[in-house]
Design an enzyme around this catalytic site. Sequence first.
Site, mmCIF file in Angstrom:
data_model
loop_
_atom_site.group_PDB
_atom_site.id
_atom_site.type_symbol
_atom_site.label_atom_id
_atom_site.label_comp_id
_atom_site.label_asym_id
_atom_site.label_seq_id
_atom_site.Cartn_x
_atom_site.Cartn_y
_atom_site.Cartn_z
ATOM 1 N N HIS A 83 0.849 -1.194 0.000
ATOM 2 C CA HIS A 83 0.000 0.000 0.000
ATOM 3 C C HIS A 83 0.887 1.247 0.000
ATOM 4 O O HIS A 83 0.673 2.167 -0.752
ATOM 5 C CB HIS A 83 -0.923 -0.023 1.220
ATOM 6 N N GLU A 131 1.603 8.200 -4.207
ATOM 7 C CA GLU A 131 2.311 7.780 -2.999
ATOM 8 C C GLU A 131 3.665 8.484 -2.895
ATOM 9 O O GLU A 131 4.118 8.828 -1.812
ATOM 10 C CB GLU A 131 2.492 6.257 -2.978
ATOM 11 N N HIS A 135 4.063 10.816 0.237
ATOM 12 C CA HIS A 135 4.892 10.180 1.260
ATOM 13 C C HIS A 135 6.372 10.078 0.895
ATOM 14 O O HIS A 135 7.223 10.354 1.717
ATOM 15 C CB HIS A 135 4.356 8.778 1.560
#
Length: 271
Positions: A83, A131, A135
Site C-alpha cells: 500500500h 504515494e 509520502h
Amino acid sequence: MCCSVAPPLVTLSPVIFFLLLADTSVMQEELWEDYKYGRQGLGMNCTWKCILFTMQWPGGFCESLYNETLCRIPETVNNWTIHGLWPLHALDCCGCWHMFHSDIQDLEAELTEYWPSLLKTKSPFQFWKEEWRKHGSCAACVEGFNSPLKYFQICLKLRHQFDIHRLLEAAGISPSCERPYKVAEVQRVLSPHLGDRYEIQCVKDHMDRQVWFQLKVRLHRNLTLGCDHHDGDPVVESGPGPRPSSGHPCPPDAPFFYFPINHQQPQRPCG
Ligand SMILES: *[C@@H]1O[C@H](CO)[C@@H](O)[C@H](O)[C@H]1NC(C)=O
Ligand SMILES: *[C@@H]1O[C@H](CO)[C@@H](O)[C@H](O)[C@H]1NC(C)=O
Ligand SMILES: *[C@@H]1O[C@H](CO)[C@@H](O)[C@H](O)[C@H]1NC(C)=O
Ligand SMILES: *[C@@H]1O[C@H](CO)[C@@H](O)[C@H](O)[C@H]1NC(C)=O
C-alpha cells in the site's frame, strides 16, 4: 509635450510581476535541488524517525472501500501487495518533486505485481505517483530515500523481506471462507519476523464480520524493526481512495477472517 511622462504604473506592473515570478521559480528550483541531492540547506528539518510500511491483502481490501464496486483485482495479483511506505511526522514534503515514468521504468514489472492499483479508477502509475508525492518526497530528506527510484526499490525490498503469505502458510494459516482466526495465532507466527511494533488491521464487512485487510509495520530510518518514537500514532491514512476506511486493529478477543482472493467477485470473495 516636452518631456516624457513617467510610464503609468499599470504598464510597469507586468514587469514587476514577471520578476517576482522568476524569483519564485528560482526558489522552487533550489528547493527541488535540495531534495534531490539531500542537502540540508534552506533551514530544512528532516524530522521523521519512524516509517510505516503498509501491505494490503486483496482478499479483504475491497471491504475497506466505501464504494466496493470500484474494486478490481488484476489476474496477476495473488498475494500481499504494497500500500505504501509512510514516514511519520515528516514535515519536509515537496509536491514540487515530480516523478516521471522513466524514473521507475526498471522496476515497473515488479511494481505491477507487488504494488498494483486495486481501484478501477486509478492506473498503477497514478497510484505510485500519488504515494511518491504524498509520502516518498517526505522521506527524501534521508539519503537512502532521496529519489523516486530509491524509494520504490526500498519498498520492493521490504515486500520481499516480509513474505507474509509464506510465513502464514507454513504455520497452517491459509486464506479461508469458513475458518476464522485469532489475533494471537497470527501474532505467534509474525512477531518473530515483524518485531513488536506492527498492527494487524481489520474492517467490518457487510455481514459485520471482522476481515483482515492490512498490515502495518513500523521501521526505523535504517529499516530495522521496532521503531517506537513515542509521539502518538498520527492518522497517516492516505489509502488509494475513494474514501477508504482506515480500518482498526483486529480486536484481540474476536475471531477475524482471512478471506481468499477472488478475482471475479473481489468485493464478495466468499459469495
Ligand atoms: C525547523 O524546525 C524549527 C524548530 O522546530 C522550526 O522553528 C523551523 O520553522 C523549522 N524550519 C522549517 C523550514 O520547517
Ligand atoms: C460507486 O461507483 C460506481 C462506478 O463504479 C458508480 O456508478 C456509483 O454511483 C458509485 N456509488 C456510490 C454510492 O458512490
Ligand atoms: C505468495 O507469495 C509466496 C511467497 O512469495 C508464495 O509462496 C505464494 O505461492 C504466493 N501466493 C500465490 C497465491 O501466488
Ligand atoms: C538502526 O537505528 C536504530 C535507531 O536509530 C538504532 O537503535 C539501531 O542500532 C540501528 N541499527 C543498525 C543496524 O544500524
